[in-house]
Design a protein around this motif. Structure first.
Motif, PDB file in Angstrom:
ATOM      1  N   ASN A  94      10.900   6.693  -6.867  1.00 48.26           N
ATOM      2  CA  ASN A  94      11.031   7.514  -8.080  1.00 48.26           C
ATOM      3  C   ASN A  94      10.179   6.930  -9.199  1.00 48.26           C
ATOM      4  OD1 ASN A  94      13.593   8.041 -10.507  1.00 48.26           O
ATOM      5  ND2 ASN A  94      12.159   9.575  -9.804  1.00 48.26           N
ATOM      6  N   PRO A  95       8.869   7.272  -9.236  1.00 51.46           N
ATOM      7  CA  PRO A  95       7.998   6.694 -10.261  1.00 51.46           C
ATOM      8  C   PRO A  95       8.312   7.149 -11.681  1.00 51.46           C
ATOM      9  CG  PRO A  95       6.780   8.299  -8.962  1.00 51.46           C
ATOM     10  CD  PRO A  95       8.132   8.152  -8.323  1.00 51.46           C
ATOM     11  N   PHE A 104       1.901   7.115   2.098  1.00 50.98           N
ATOM     12  CA  PHE A 104       1.485   6.722   3.435  1.00 50.98           C
ATOM     13  C   PHE A 104       0.176   5.958   3.335  1.00 50.98           C
ATOM     14  CE2 PHE A 104       4.159  10.410   4.140  1.00 50.98           C
ATOM     15  CZ  PHE A 104       4.925  10.036   5.239  1.00 50.98           C
ATOM     16  N   GLY A 105       0.111   4.806   4.016  1.00 55.32           N
ATOM     17  CA  GLY A 105      -1.122   4.031   4.067  1.00 55.32           C
ATOM     18  C   GLY A 105      -2.085   4.597   5.083  1.00 55.32           C
ATOM     19  N   ASP A 106      -3.263   4.022   5.146  1.00 57.14           N
ATOM     20  CA  ASP A 106      -4.295   4.518   6.050  1.00 57.14           C
ATOM     21  C   ASP A 106      -3.932   4.339   7.527  1.00 57.14           C
ATOM     22  OD1 ASP A 106      -4.623   1.790   6.321  1.00 57.14           O
ATOM     23  OD2 ASP A 106      -6.664   1.756   5.530  1.00 57.14           O
ATOM     24  N   SER A 112       5.544   2.914   0.498  1.00 56.64           N
ATOM     25  CA  SER A 112       6.682   3.015  -0.421  1.00 56.64           C
ATOM     26  C   SER A 112       7.270   4.414  -0.312  1.00 56.64           C
ATOM     27  CB  SER A 112       6.276   2.725  -1.871  1.00 56.64           C
ATOM     28  OG  SER A 112       5.521   3.787  -2.409  1.00 56.64           O
ATOM     29  N   GLY A 113       8.575   4.487  -0.486  1.00 56.01           N
ATOM     30  CA  GLY A 113       9.218   5.793  -0.516  1.00 56.01           C
ATOM     31  C   GLY A 113       9.954   6.208   0.732  1.00 56.01           C
ATOM     32  N   PHE A 131      11.205   7.356   7.531  1.00 55.69           N
ATOM     33  CA  PHE A 131      11.337   5.972   7.976  1.00 55.69           C
ATOM     34  C   PHE A 131      10.049   5.187   7.724  1.00 55.69           C
ATOM     35  CE2 PHE A 131      14.170   8.599  10.543  1.00 55.69           C
ATOM     36  CZ  PHE A 131      15.381   7.981  10.275  1.00 55.69           C
ATOM     37  N   GLY A 132      10.162   3.866   7.663  1.00 55.10           N
ATOM     38  CA  GLY A 132       9.045   2.995   7.336  1.00 55.10           C
ATOM     39  C   GLY A 132       7.830   3.135   8.237  1.00 55.10           C
ATOM     40  N   ALA A 133       8.039   3.390   9.509  1.00 53.57           N
ATOM     41  CA  ALA A 133       6.920   3.532  10.438  1.00 53.57           C
ATOM     42  C   ALA A 133       6.225   4.884  10.289  1.00 53.57           C
ATOM     43  CB  ALA A 133       7.395   3.337  11.870  1.00 53.57           C
TER      44      ALA A 133
END
Length: 150
Positions: A94-95, A104-106, A112-113, A131-133
């Motif tokens: 929640n920015p 999502f990263g590359d 985050s989130g 989920f984190g993955a």
């Protein structure tokens, strides 16, 4: 009148089904775009305006003003953010204010989130868990607990 009384909850439930599909699709789009562009992409939900967005972070995760808008849609008014059990309906990062996001990263992994987006349509509750993955799971409320499946 009897027909209208019966169809309103049904329509709201169908709107919920569509909203769940949109949230799930936009989360997947953000992940796919992050991998294909080889840089961070955001799924953004504004609970006030009911808008979903997918944004390319444009290489600067800390600076939101230079993000590139890739996709955008609005959720129906008949669907609200709510859950039948305790806790917040939206638990993504929640920015600010009513803005929630998953980044999502590359590599397609959530940087985050992680969390949930829980929605109510008619008398039905559904939530989307992130989920984190980078995985996503749709769960519905059966009256006592959350069950996997839409």
């Amino acid at each position: 009148l009897a027909v209208a009384t019966y169809t309103l909850p049904w329509l709201a439930k169908e709107d919920l089904r569509g909203a769940v599909y949109d949230v799930q699709t936009y989360l997947q789009l953000a992940r796919i775009e992050a991998v294909s562009r080889n840089r961070d992409c955001r799924f953004v939900l504004d609970t006030n305006t009911r808008r979903l967005s997918v944004l390319d972070a444009n290489g600067t995760l800390a600076n939101l003003t230079d993000d590139l808008l890739l996709y955008e849609t609005d959720l129906p008014d008949t669907v609200s953010f709510a859950r039948p059990d305790s806790g917040s309906a939206v638990t993504l990062s929640n920015p600010s204010g009513t803005i929630f996001q998953t980044v999502f990263g590359d590599d397609g992994i959530v940087s985050s989130g992680t969390g949930i987006v829980a929605m109510l349509g008619g008398t039905s509750f559904t939530r989307i868990a992130v989920f984190g993955a980078g995985g996503i799971q749709v769960q519905r409320w059966n009256g006592t607990t959350w069950m996997a499946g839409s």
